[in-house]
Every structure is written in structure tokens, then in C-alpha cells.
Design a protein around this motif. Structure first.
Motif, PDB file in Angstrom:
ATOM      1  N   LYS A 248       0.999  -1.144  -0.146  1.00  0.00           N
ATOM      2  CA  LYS A 248      -0.135  -0.152  -0.242  1.00  0.00           C
ATOM      3  C   LYS A 248       0.739   1.133  -0.012  1.00  0.00           C
ATOM      4  N   GLN A 249       0.607   2.297  -0.813  1.00  0.00           N
ATOM      5  CA  GLN A 249       1.144   3.494  -0.914  1.00  0.00           C
ATOM      6  C   GLN A 249       0.105   4.553  -1.172  1.00  0.00           C
ATOM      7  N   ASP A 250       0.008   5.452  -0.440  1.00  0.00           N
ATOM      8  CA  ASP A 250      -0.837   6.746  -0.503  1.00  0.00           C
ATOM      9  C   ASP A 250      -2.359   6.048  -0.626  1.00  0.00           C
ATOM     10  N   ARG A 251      -2.934   6.255  -1.649  1.00  0.00           N
ATOM     11  CA  ARG A 251      -4.384   5.734  -1.920  1.00  0.00           C
ATOM     12  C   ARG A 251      -4.291   4.579  -2.820  1.00  0.00           C
ATOM     13  N   CYS A 252      -3.344   3.911  -2.901  1.00  0.00           N
ATOM     14  CA  CYS A 252      -2.921   2.569  -4.018  1.00  0.00           C
ATOM     15  C   CYS A 252      -2.783   1.517  -3.213  1.00  0.00           C
ATOM     16  N   TRP A 253      -3.247   0.411  -3.673  1.00  0.00           N
ATOM     17  CA  TRP A 253      -3.129  -0.996  -2.961  1.00  0.00           C
ATOM     18  C   TRP A 253      -2.770  -1.895  -4.060  1.00  0.00           C
ATOM     19  N   LEU A 254      -1.944  -2.974  -3.587  1.00  0.00           N
ATOM     20  CA  LEU A 254      -1.838  -4.142  -4.342  1.00  0.00           C
ATOM     21  C   LEU A 254      -2.526  -5.580  -3.975  1.00  0.00           C
ATOM     22  N   ILE A 255      -3.141  -6.185  -4.782  1.00  0.00           N
ATOM     23  CA  ILE A 255      -4.035  -7.408  -4.293  1.00  0.00           C
ATOM     24  C   ILE A 255      -3.656  -8.383  -5.030  1.00  0.00           C
ATOM     25  N   GLY A 256      -4.033  -9.639  -4.664  1.00  0.00           N
ATOM     26  CA  GLY A 256      -3.762 -11.073  -5.376  1.00  0.00           C
ATOM     27  C   GLY A 256      -2.472 -11.212  -5.774  1.00  0.00           C
ATOM     28  N   ASP A 257      -2.011 -11.670  -7.065  1.00  0.00           N
ATOM     29  CA  ASP A 257      -0.713 -11.902  -7.520  1.00  0.00           C
ATOM     30  C   ASP A 257       0.030 -10.712  -7.568  1.00  0.00           C
ATOM     31  N   SER A 258      -0.441  -9.523  -7.966  1.00  0.00           N
ATOM     32  CA  SER A 258       0.401  -8.333  -7.832  1.00  0.00           C
ATOM     33  C   SER A 258       1.215  -8.201  -6.586  1.00  0.00           C
ATOM     34  N   ALA A 259       0.432  -8.435  -5.291  1.00  0.00           N
ATOM     35  CA  ALA A 259       1.080  -8.432  -4.296  1.00  0.00           C
ATOM     36  C   ALA A 259       1.968  -9.649  -3.917  1.00  0.00           C
ATOM     37  N   GLY A 260       1.864 -10.642  -4.713  1.00  0.00           N
ATOM     38  CA  GLY A 260       2.583 -11.730  -4.251  1.00  0.00           C
ATOM     39  C   GLY A 260       2.130 -12.454  -2.948  1.00  0.00           C
TER      40      GLY A 260
END
Length: 292
Positions: A248-260
């Protein structure tokens, strides 16, 4: 991950748009086994799922034990789905508009994310898998090669398969496992995956392992030799869950395989994808705090 997150946000009255470079329905390489926990997270019972679904019996095989001792039935309740149906269903269930679009550039100005100079949002969610453009732009840290999994897989019509899912561990020293997962309507998914670092140092390539796996299936009378000779599996890579880097950064999130986020035991990604999508949506709605 993206569909689940979008669905929860839309149900709460948020304005949501899904961008995907692929058109749906589309073929997705995946063993496609889902647990009861997945259905609970989706708040759907298996009986309500409108597409092909098979309740599985499961056996684990551990080499190099003698054949008579190497197979264990499990008490898990798992189901197999076809991702070409499951992914399309999740999109439709979300009720969120989908635009086919390949993202090339993302800017962040005055607390607003601008995608390719034409789309603007206050919350941006990266759900584009291992090569997610959101990850490339805002999370440039390198993933650990120790966590990278590579796999070969093929799904095809094979009505002679039975209803038992089989997982074969450590064959020929493989740092990973191979699988035989039957699907409803006569389909079968065969695959093999392991740590990339293992294949880099092994005398047997991933393709060599896959061919040996097919020969073992023929020997066990689980696959006809004529069918095995015609298979041409495709490959992909992804990352296991680890503590490396933010999601997570500011108002941006990674989920699923993009987050590993694939599980450390079976490298399973469907359940972590759905959970991470729900958690990210929950944080946007002020319900949860999202972290790795």
C-alpha cells in the motif's frame, strides 16, 4: 482479486471501473481448486454457483516412498472450477463496468491517479497479476527470487479422468509438486510447479520434469499415451507470500498476485486473491486496515 474488490466497493455505493487488457471470458491457466473458505468469503454456496463444478476427493503422493505407502487420502473439502467460467462469473456478479484497456502510463497529481491521460480516480487498485502495471509504477522494489514459482500447465477435455485430485510431491527431487485435477464436464488440468531457483540449478529442466510426469501418469493408467504425446503445456510465474516490500502507498493498493500472496504450502492463489480484494475494499470503506 479485482472483481471481488470491485464488487464490495460497488455494493457500498462507490463508483468503480475495472480495466483489463484481456477480453472475457478468457482462458486462464490455473489448477482451479477452491476450498469451502472461498465460498464463505464470496458469500455464495457451491450449490448456487451456476457453472461447472466438481467436488473432489484428494490424494497426496510423496516420493520416494514405496508405491503401496505413498498415497494418502485427505479430509479436505475442495472443489474444482474452470477459470474461464469462474472469472467471467465474478465479473458479472460484481455489476461493475469493465473496459478492455492496456494500461501504459499512470501519473499521480494532486491526490489523483491519472491513467493514460484519460481516466482519473482517487483510489487505485493493482490487480493485474505478476506483471501488474500498478506495481511497476508505484512499487518498484525487487521481489525476492527465493519466492518465485514457475509452472507449466494444460487444461483439456479428457472424459476418461476420474474424480480424484492427485498431488505428487518431490518426484525426481522436484522442489515443488505436480497435479492431476479433474474438472466437471469431462475436463482435466495437468500441471507442475516449483521454485525457480531449483530449476536454475537442476540438471532436469521444468519441461523435462513435465514430460517425466506425463510418463508416470501413463504408467499409472491415469492418462493415455496418445494423449500425453499431444500435450503442449504453457508456462507462467508468480510469487509466494513473503514480507518483502509494501502493498500500500498513499491511496494505492496491491492485491492478489500483484502483491505476491500465494500460500506457502501449495502455492494456492485464489483464496488469498479474494481475501486481499475484500481487505483492500474494506480499508477504502473504513472497515479494516490493509497490510501484508
Amino acid at each position: 482479486a479485482g472483481s471481488t474488490c470491485a464488487s464490495k466497493l460497488a455494493q457500498a455505493g462507490r463508483s468503480v471501473l475495472i480495466l483489463d487488457k484481456a477480453s472475457f471470458p478468457r482462458l486462464k491457466l490455473c489448477a482451479g481448486w477452491v476450498t469451502e473458505e472461498v465460498w464463505r468469503d464470496l458469500e455464495v454456496s457451491p450449490a448456487e454457483y451456476p457453472h461447472s463444478l466438481l467436488k473432489l476427493s484428494t490424494r497426496l503422493y510423496l516420493a520416494p516412498l514405496p508405491m503401496a505407502l505413498m498415497a494418502w487420502p485427505t479430509r479436505w473439502t475442495n472443489y474444482s472450477i474452470r477459470r474461464i467460467e469462474f472469472d467471467q462469473w465474478l465479473l458479472q456478479q460484481s455489476g461493475v463496468p469493465v473496459r478492455q484497456h492496456q494500461v501504459n502510463q499512470i501519473d499521480y497529481q494532486d491526490d489523483t491517479y491519472i491513467v493514460d491521460g484519460e481516466l482519473a480516480c482517487t483510489n487505485l487498485i493493482g490487480a493485474g497479476g505478476t506483471g501488474c502495471p500498478v506495481r511497476r509504477r508505484f512499487f518498484p522494489h525487487q521481489r525476492s527470487p527465493e519466492d518465485q514459482i514457475v509452472a507449466l500447465e494444460q487444461e483439456f477435455y479428457y472424459p476418461d479422468r476420474d474424480g480424484i485430485a492427485r498431488y505428487f510431491f518431490f518426484d525426481r527431487g522436484l522442489a515443488g509438486y505436480s497435479w492431476y485435477v479433474p474438472k466437471a464436464d469431462g475436463y482435466l488440468n495437468l500441471g507442475l510447479g516449483g521454485f525457480n531457483r531449483y530449476f536454475q540449478g537442476s540438471s532436469l529442466s521444468i519441461h523435462g520434469h513435465f514430460q517425466a510426469f506425463l510418463k508416470d501418469l501413463v504408467r499409472r493408467r491415469l492418462l493415455r499415451s496418445g494423449v500425453a504425446d499431444q500435450l503442449r503445456p504453457a508456462g507462467y510465474s508468480y510469487y509466494l507470500a513473503s514480507g518483502h516490500g509494501p502493498v500500500k502507498q498513499d491511496r494505492c493498493w496491491l492485491i492478489g498476485d500483484s502483491a505476491g500472496l500465494a500460500t506457502l504450502d501449495f502455492g494456492e492463489g485464489i483464496s488469498p486473491a479474494i481475501k486481499s480484494g475484500l481487505l483492500a475494499a474494506g480499508e477504502i470503506l473504513g472497515e479494516t486496515v490493509y497490510s501484508r
